[in-house]
Motif scaffolding. Structure first.
Motif, PDB file in Angstrom:
ATOM      1  N   ASP A 275       3.977  -3.680  37.782  1.00  0.00           N
ATOM      2  CA  ASP A 275       4.096  -5.010  37.186  1.00  0.00           C
ATOM      3  C   ASP A 275       4.655  -4.900  35.772  1.00  0.00           C
ATOM      4  O   ASP A 275       4.293  -4.015  35.023  1.00  0.00           O
ATOM      5  CB  ASP A 275       2.729  -5.695  37.106  1.00  0.00           C
ATOM      6  CG  ASP A 275       2.226  -6.146  38.467  1.00  0.00           C
ATOM      7  OD1 ASP A 275       1.046  -6.513  38.564  1.00  0.00           O
ATOM      8  OD2 ASP A 275       3.021  -6.122  39.415  1.00  0.00           O
ATOM      9  N   VAL A 276       5.521  -5.860  35.438  1.00  0.00           N
ATOM     10  CA  VAL A 276       6.053  -5.918  34.086  1.00  0.00           C
ATOM     11  C   VAL A 276       5.040  -6.628  33.201  1.00  0.00           C
ATOM     12  O   VAL A 276       4.629  -7.757  33.491  1.00  0.00           O
ATOM     13  CB  VAL A 276       7.396  -6.673  34.067  1.00  0.00           C
ATOM     14  CG1 VAL A 276       7.840  -6.918  32.645  1.00  0.00           C
ATOM     15  CG2 VAL A 276       8.453  -5.880  34.830  1.00  0.00           C
ATOM     16  N   GLN A 277       4.625  -5.964  32.150  1.00  0.00           N
ATOM     17  CA  GLN A 277       3.646  -6.550  31.240  1.00  0.00           C
ATOM     18  C   GLN A 277       3.955  -6.154  29.809  1.00  0.00           C
ATOM     19  O   GLN A 277       4.502  -5.078  29.549  1.00  0.00           O
ATOM     20  CB  GLN A 277       2.233  -6.088  31.589  1.00  0.00           C
ATOM     21  CG  GLN A 277       1.653  -6.712  32.844  1.00  0.00           C
ATOM     22  CD  GLN A 277       0.193  -6.350  33.027  1.00  0.00           C
ATOM     23  OE1 GLN A 277      -0.327  -5.440  32.394  1.00  0.00           O
ATOM     24  NE2 GLN A 277      -0.482  -7.067  33.910  1.00  0.00           N
TER      25      GLN A 277
ATOM     26  N   GLN B  31       1.728  -6.251  26.089  1.00  0.00           N
ATOM     27  CA  GLN B  31       0.425  -6.515  25.504  1.00  0.00           C
ATOM     28  C   GLN B  31       0.489  -6.337  24.006  1.00  0.00           C
ATOM     29  O   GLN B  31       0.730  -5.220  23.518  1.00  0.00           O
ATOM     30  CB  GLN B  31      -0.638  -5.602  26.103  1.00  0.00           C
ATOM     31  CG  GLN B  31      -2.046  -5.914  25.629  1.00  0.00           C
ATOM     32  CD  GLN B  31      -3.114  -5.284  26.508  1.00  0.00           C
ATOM     33  OE1 GLN B  31      -2.796  -4.663  27.527  1.00  0.00           O
ATOM     34  NE2 GLN B  31      -4.358  -5.420  26.135  1.00  0.00           N
TER      35      GLN B  31
ATOM     36  N   SER C 260       4.885  -2.186  29.775  1.00  0.00           N
ATOM     37  CA  SER C 260       4.661  -1.431  31.010  1.00  0.00           C
ATOM     38  C   SER C 260       5.497  -2.052  32.121  1.00  0.00           C
ATOM     39  O   SER C 260       5.803  -3.251  32.099  1.00  0.00           O
ATOM     40  CB  SER C 260       3.177  -1.424  31.386  1.00  0.00           C
ATOM     41  OG  SER C 260       2.693  -2.737  31.558  1.00  0.00           O
ATOM     42  N   GLY C 261       5.883  -1.231  33.085  1.00  0.00           N
ATOM     43  CA  GLY C 261       6.689  -1.717  34.199  1.00  0.00           C
ATOM     44  C   GLY C 261       8.184  -1.661  33.934  1.00  0.00           C
ATOM     45  O   GLY C 261       8.979  -1.985  34.817  1.00  0.00           O
TER      46      GLY C 261
ATOM     47  N   ASP D 159      10.930 -13.611  28.615  1.00  0.00           N
ATOM     48  CA  ASP D 159       9.861 -13.753  29.601  1.00  0.00           C
ATOM     49  C   ASP D 159       8.847 -12.624  29.437  1.00  0.00           C
ATOM     50  O   ASP D 159       8.929 -11.841  28.494  1.00  0.00           O
ATOM     51  CB  ASP D 159      10.433 -13.777  31.028  1.00  0.00           C
ATOM     52  CG  ASP D 159      11.205 -12.520  31.393  1.00  0.00           C
ATOM     53  OD1 ASP D 159      12.059 -12.592  32.303  1.00  0.00           O
ATOM     54  OD2 ASP D 159      10.975 -11.466  30.780  1.00  0.00           O
ATOM     55  N   SER D 160       7.902 -12.583  30.367  1.00  0.00           N
ATOM     56  CA  SER D 160       6.828 -11.580  30.351  1.00  0.00           C
ATOM     57  C   SER D 160       6.069 -11.615  29.039  1.00  0.00           C
ATOM     58  O   SER D 160       5.817 -10.577  28.412  1.00  0.00           O
ATOM     59  CB  SER D 160       7.404 -10.172  30.611  1.00  0.00           C
ATOM     60  OG  SER D 160       8.104 -10.126  31.823  1.00  0.00           O
TER      61      SER D 160
END
Length: 125
Positions: free
Chosen positions: A1-3, A5, A25-26, A113-114
């Motif tokens: 998954d694209v994330q 944080q 990540s991703g 996005d994300s």
């Protein structure tokens, strides 16, 4: 998954410093430009800084130029926003987000996005 944080926010006095981190990540940082944005209560989300690691290209909003520094650590897949000489007007929730591609072609929030969950920065006078 694209994330993404974001972390590192907090309360700081005017003139102080703070460093925000954004762990991706991703995907890898050379695949997409990353932007830092902020949103104060009652205001629209605005771009603060953005980086394209593939182009070695940086952008800053005029309001933070010469005070904030954005950087990246490819090995940690993390971007940072070093905030210095902060002002009460810098108070906002800060977000990081992924751009439409590797090149830094836009800083318009709708093109990113994300979005991470955001981190609150409060600057007291």
């Amino acid at each position: 998954d694209v994330q993404l944080q974001a972390s590192g926010g907090g309360s700081v006095q005017s003139g102080g410093s703070l460093r925000l981190s954004c762990v991706a990540s991703g995907f890898t940082l050379d695949e997409y430009a990353i932007g830092w944005f902020r949103q104060a209560p009652g205001k629209e989300r605005e771009a603060v800084s953005a980086i394209s690691t593939s182009e070695d290209n940086l952008w800053y909003a005029d309001s933070v130029k010469d005070r904030f520094t954005m950087s990246s650590d490819i090995a940690k897949n993390t971007v940072y926003l070093q905030m210095s000489s902060v002002k009460p007007d810098d108070t906002a929730v800060y977000y990081c987000a992924k751009g439409p591609g590797a090149r830094l072609i836009t800083t318009y929030p709708a093109e990113f996005d994300s979005w991470g969950q955001g981190t609150q920065v409060t600057v007291s006078s």
